[in-house]
Motif scaffolding. Structure first.
Motif, PDB file in Angstrom:
ATOM      1  N   ALA A  26       6.096   3.110  -8.102  1.00 54.33           N
ATOM      2  CA  ALA A  26       6.451   2.187  -7.395  1.00 54.33           C
ATOM      3  C   ALA A  26       7.991   2.178  -7.226  1.00 54.33           C
ATOM      4  N   TYR A  36       8.830   4.717  -4.909  1.00 52.03           N
ATOM      5  CA  TYR A  36       8.568   4.411  -3.473  1.00 52.03           C
ATOM      6  C   TYR A  36       9.780   3.727  -3.056  1.00 52.03           C
ATOM      7  N   THR A  55      -0.894   5.352  -7.138  1.00 53.31           N
ATOM      8  CA  THR A  55       0.092   4.357  -6.704  1.00 53.31           C
ATOM      9  C   THR A  55       0.907   4.359  -5.436  1.00 53.31           C
ATOM     10  N   LEU A  70       0.732   2.326  -2.196  1.00 51.70           N
ATOM     11  CA  LEU A  70       1.925   1.564  -1.670  1.00 51.70           C
ATOM     12  C   LEU A  70       1.957   1.919  -0.280  1.00 51.70           C
ATOM     13  N   THR A  71       1.624   3.419   0.092  1.00 46.78           N
ATOM     14  CA  THR A  71       1.814   3.850   1.562  1.00 46.78           C
ATOM     15  C   THR A  71       0.818   3.199   2.457  1.00 46.78           C
ATOM     16  N   ASP A  80       2.076  -0.508   2.797  1.00 50.29           N
ATOM     17  CA  ASP A  80       3.379  -0.544   3.580  1.00 50.29           C
ATOM     18  C   ASP A  80       3.068  -0.362   5.292  1.00 50.29           C
TER      19      ASP A  80
END
Length: 152
Positions: A64, A67, A131, A135-136, A139
Motif C-alpha cells: 500500500a 502504491y 493488495t 488498491l488499483t 482507485d
C-alpha cells in the motif's frame, strides 16, 4: 474502462494519464494515506508479535505504501499504471532478497530492513499482488465516481 480514442478511433497518446482535474487532491490524499500506512506499518513492526498474521499485515502495508508513493510522485497516472509500477517495485524488492544483499544491509543498518526486507518469501508476492490489485480497483472506482460528480 476503455482507453481514450481520437476521432479516427486510434488510442490517445495520453491514454496512461488521468484527466487534468484533481491531481492536487489526489496527491494530497496519497500523502495522507502514505503517512497513515507508514505509521501502521511501523506499529506492526514495533508492537505486533512475530507471526504469520503480522508478516502478512506488514507486507500488505508495504505494498500500500508503494502504491501511495507512486500516486504521490505521479498523481496524473491512471490507476492501472500506478498499480503496475507499485507491483513491479514490490516484486523487484522481493527478488532482490534472493541476492542476500538486503540481509547484509539490514545487519549493518537495521532500518534498511524496513525498505528492503531480509529473505525471499513467495507468500509476500501473493500479498503484494492482492493488495496492489485491491488498491488499483478501489482507485479506479473512486476515479469513476469523482468523475461523475465533477461532470454534474
Amino acid at each position: 474502462m476503455d482507453s481514450p480514442r481520437d476521432a479516427a478511433g486510434r488510442r490517445s497518446a495520453n491514454a496512461d494519464v488521468a484527466p487534468r482535474g484533481g491531481r492536487r487532491g489526489r496527491r494530497i490524499g496519497a500523502v495522507v494515506l502514505l503517512v497513515l500506512v507508514t505509521g501502521a506499518g511501523l506499529s506492526v513492526h514495533a508492537f505486533a508479535p512475530e507471526n504469520a498474521a503480522s508478516d502478512i499485515a506488514g507486507d500488505a502495508l508495504y505494498a500500500a505504501a508503494a502504491y501511495f508513493a507512486v500516486v504521490m510522485l505521479a498523481p496524473s497516472l491512471r490507476p492501472i499504471v500506478v498499480g503496475a509500477i507499485a507491483a513491479g517495485w514490490c516484486v523487484a524488492i522481493e527478488l532482490f532478497q534472493l541476492t542476500g544483499i538486503p540481509l547484509l544491509a539490514g545487519a549493518a543498518f537495521q532500518p534498511a530492513m524496513l525498505l528492503l526486507g531480509t529473505v525471499f518469501d513467495a507468500r509476500d508476492l501473493v500479498v503484494y499482488m492482492g493488495t496492489v490489485a485491491a488498491l488499483t480497483g478501489l482507485d479506479a472506482a473512486t476515479a469513476v465516481v469523482v468523475g461523475r460528480v465533477r461532470r454534474r
